[in-house]
Motif scaffolding. Structure first.
Motif, PDB file in Angstrom:
ATOM      1  N   GLN A 113       0.687  -1.567   0.230  1.00 14.90           N
ATOM      2  CA  GLN A 113      -0.651   0.200  -0.134  1.00 14.90           C
ATOM      3  C   GLN A 113       0.827   1.203  -0.150  1.00 14.90           C
ATOM      4  O   GLN A 113       1.853   1.186   1.122  1.00 14.90           O
ATOM      5  CB  GLN A 113      -1.155  -0.258   1.201  1.00 14.90           C
ATOM      6  N   LEU A 114       0.481   2.063  -1.527  1.00 13.84           N
ATOM      7  CA  LEU A 114       1.353   3.421  -1.219  1.00 13.84           C
ATOM      8  C   LEU A 114       0.493   4.368  -0.283  1.00 13.84           C
ATOM      9  O   LEU A 114      -0.615   4.009  -1.310  1.00 13.84           O
ATOM     10  CB  LEU A 114       1.839   3.046  -2.541  1.00 13.84           C
ATOM     11  N   VAL A 115       0.442   4.757   0.185  1.00 17.92           N
ATOM     12  CA  VAL A 115      -0.203   5.972   1.276  1.00 17.92           C
ATOM     13  C   VAL A 115       0.928   7.625   1.507  1.00 17.92           C
ATOM     14  O   VAL A 115       2.071   7.307   1.694  1.00 17.92           O
ATOM     15  CB  VAL A 115      -0.104   5.562   3.479  1.00 17.92           C
ATOM     16  N   GLU A 116      -0.417   8.143   0.594  1.00 25.18           N
ATOM     17  CA  GLU A 116       0.696   9.746   1.299  1.00 25.18           C
ATOM     18  C   GLU A 116      -0.476  11.186   1.732  1.00 25.18           C
ATOM     19  O   GLU A 116      -1.264  10.699   1.600  1.00 25.18           O
ATOM     20  CB  GLU A 116       0.873  10.403  -0.531  1.00 25.18           C
ATOM     21  N   ASP A 198      -8.494   5.637   8.581  1.00 24.64           N
ATOM     22  CA  ASP A 198      -9.148   4.997   7.450  1.00 24.64           C
ATOM     23  C   ASP A 198      -9.108   4.325   6.910  1.00 24.64           C
ATOM     24  O   ASP A 198      -9.593   3.187   5.558  1.00 24.64           O
ATOM     25  CB  ASP A 198     -10.713   5.949   7.286  1.00 24.64           C
ATOM     26  N   VAL A 199      -7.483   4.746   6.256  1.00 23.46           N
ATOM     27  CA  VAL A 199      -6.855   3.712   5.582  1.00 23.46           C
ATOM     28  C   VAL A 199      -7.233   2.486   6.196  1.00 23.46           C
ATOM     29  O   VAL A 199      -6.639   1.985   7.276  1.00 23.46           O
ATOM     30  CB  VAL A 199      -5.400   4.226   5.520  1.00 23.46           C
ATOM     31  N   PRO A 200      -7.281   0.732   5.302  1.00 23.95           N
ATOM     32  CA  PRO A 200      -7.505  -0.015   6.001  1.00 23.95           C
ATOM     33  C   PRO A 200      -5.351  -0.902   5.679  1.00 23.95           C
ATOM     34  O   PRO A 200      -4.295   0.052   5.652  1.00 23.95           O
ATOM     35  CB  PRO A 200      -7.431  -0.646   4.319  1.00 23.95           C
ATOM     36  N   ALA A 201      -5.857  -1.495   6.907  1.00 22.41           N
ATOM     37  CA  ALA A 201      -4.912  -1.935   7.619  1.00 22.41           C
ATOM     38  C   ALA A 201      -3.597  -3.102   6.222  1.00 22.41           C
ATOM     39  O   ALA A 201      -4.446  -3.422   5.640  1.00 22.41           O
ATOM     40  CB  ALA A 201      -4.897  -2.841   8.602  1.00 22.41           C
ATOM     41  N   GLY A 202      -2.232  -2.546   6.692  1.00 25.92           N
ATOM     42  CA  GLY A 202      -1.762  -4.013   5.818  1.00 25.92           C
ATOM     43  C   GLY A 202      -0.267  -3.265   5.606  1.00 25.92           C
ATOM     44  O   GLY A 202      -0.216  -2.179   6.163  1.00 25.92           O
ATOM     45  N   PHE A 203       0.644  -4.328   5.001  1.00 26.56           N
ATOM     46  CA  PHE A 203       2.217  -3.044   5.078  1.00 26.56           C
ATOM     47  C   PHE A 203       1.639  -2.258   3.940  1.00 26.56           C
ATOM     48  O   PHE A 203       1.108  -2.371   2.855  1.00 26.56           O
ATOM     49  CB  PHE A 203       2.826  -4.783   4.245  1.00 26.56           C
ATOM     50  N   SER A 204       2.192  -1.251   4.533  1.00 25.88           N
ATOM     51  CA  SER A 204       2.095   0.544   3.991  1.00 25.88           C
ATOM     52  C   SER A 204       4.044   1.308   3.721  1.00 25.88           C
ATOM     53  O   SER A 204       4.305   1.057   4.938  1.00 25.88           O
ATOM     54  CB  SER A 204       0.956   0.781   4.636  1.00 25.88           C
TER      55      SER A 204
END
Length: 438
Positions: A113-116, A198-204
């Motif tokens: 997951q790419l989270v910005e 609110d961003v789902p859990a997981g490797f990010s």
């Protein structure tokens, strides 16, 4: 997978270096003053008393009706400020290499997951995804998704246009935590949120470029009676203007946010930034991943850094609220303290050092070799100077990272073996260690 994880970060960048492209130019943007914001603030002060600077910043920047970030499209040469991804695509490309390097350093999980946080116009995410496309053979079958935390509807539309073109839609239910969904031309899902939780859990892998500097700060002044909070009040001599005041009695913030060994006489504390760092720390500790924070700031040494920007010039923070950007230098020592022991922290190091460690000089050589237009070469040199010159962004901006502790763990002897075989040494952390381009 063993072969994949053996690829050096320098080799990753080498693949990107073979793809040369021109530097982007900014687009014309504008923003106007907000007299209704001043009326709103003065009414609020008359009703409840002086406002903490944190509440003032929150109202001015993110008020859902008249907030600066909510109403305006402020990025670009003709806006109020410009960011590194808008200056040169090289910046985002090197960040993309960093993301893949950290994914590899974690063992190449099947999902990424790419989270910005605060993705601006989407330029950084766009450049990172282009690197993903160029290094698809390295990523293999990993499932990539993009998650953007953005409070501004206006900016989310710009991001959607850049990343998905017309392949996006808003949620039917306004209470849906994912308020916009789309997909890139390559079919990668993109989701928009207003809150990190609110961003789902997981490797990010989390990116935050010029995000923490815009979060609300509390300001405190040391007095003979102890620490007191600085607040925003109406000027009694000019009822249509605001002023700073030092409140006479302790507040909850002044009693809880100041460290007992603090030596400075004026302190700015971003409690909201501390909460976000704790969220990132917990997620990285539980789900793996890393966070890369790039911002201007200091390591617990500066005092009064609260300022405004309008038309690329300094602007009085209390004048025409809602018409200018408000910002304060990030205190990286505070972020490190809030991260706790759940993660490892690296930095801060200067942007100049980080980009050079990532290979910006080599990248520039390739771009210049592939550019025959004098104007394009001039733009490349100018953008490189802006990003790395110590008197410009080179030493003004810093990079700071949160990593899972296993990422830096020393190799251990294999249990039950007579031979002293050891597990593979962890890959160096790109950017914070000089790369080898062999």
């Amino acid at each position: 997978m063993r072969t994949l994880l053996g690829v050096k970060t320098g080799q990753l960048l080498g693949r990107v270096l073979r793809s040369a492209a021109a530097v982007r130019c900014g687009v014309r943007l504008s923003c106007s003053s907000s007299p209704s914001m001043l009326r709103h603030l003065t009414s609020k002060i008359k009703a409840t008393g002086p406002l903490p600077v944190a509440e003032y910043m929150r109202e001015v920047l993110t008020n859902p009706v008249t907030g600066y970030y909510v109403r305006n499209n402020m990025l670009g040469p003709d806006g109020d400020f410009i960011t590194s991804p808008e200056i040169s695509q090289i910046f985002g490309e090197l960040i993309g290499v960093w993301v893949i390097s950290e994914w590899m350093g974690a063992g190449g999980p099947k999902q990424l997951q790419l989270v910005e946080l605060g993705p601006g116009k989407g330029s950084l995410a766009s450049d990172v995804l282009r690197v993903f496309s160029q290094l698809r053979s390295v990523l293999g079958e990993v499932s990539v998704s993009v998650h953007l935390v953005e409070v501004s509807s206006a900016l989310s539309q710009l991001q959607a246009q850049k990343l998905t073109e017309s392949r996006n839609r808003e949620a039917d239910n306004k209470d849906d935590p994912v308020y916009r969904r789309g997909e890139t031309a390559a079919g990668l899902p993109v989701s928009w949120y207003r809150r990190l939780e609110d961003v789902p859990a997981g490797f990010s892998i989390f990116l935050a470029h010029e995000f923490f500097d815009a979060l609300p700060i509390h300001k405190f002044q040391r007095t003979k009676k102890g620490w007191r909070e600085v607040m925003v009040d109406i000027d009694p001599e000019k009822m249509d203007q605001l002023r700073f005041v030092v409140v006479p009695s302790p507040t909850l913030a002044s009693s809880t946010l100041i460290e007992s060994d603090e030596r400075r006489d004026h302190v700015e504390v971003c409690a909201e930034g501390g909460v976000i760092i704790q969220q990132l720390s917990r997620r990285i500790s539980e789900d793996g991943g890393a966070a890369l924070i790039a911002d201007y700031g200091h390591d617990g040494t500066k005092t009064d850094t609260f300022r405004g920007f309008k038309g690329h010039r300094l602007h009085d923070v209390l004048a025409s609220p809602g018409s200018a950007d408000l910002t304060a230098d990030v205190d990286f020592s505070y972020l490190r303290r809030m991260a706790g022991r759940g993660v490892a922290c690296l930095g801060p190091i200067t942007q100049r050092l980080f980009l050079r460690n990532m290979g910006i000089d080599t990248r520039m050589q390739v771009l210049l070799r592939n550019s025959s237009e004098p104007s394009a070469r001039k733009q490349l040199i100018s953008s490189y100077d802006m990003l790395t010159n110590p008197d410009k962004m080179g030493e003004r901006f810093h990079f700071f990272s949160l990593l899972h502790h296993s990422r830096l763990a020393k190799p251990k002897k294999a249990e039950g073996l007579k031979l002293e075989k050891k597990s593979p040494a962890p890959l160096p952390v790109a950017g914070f260690t000089e790369l080898s381009f062999s």
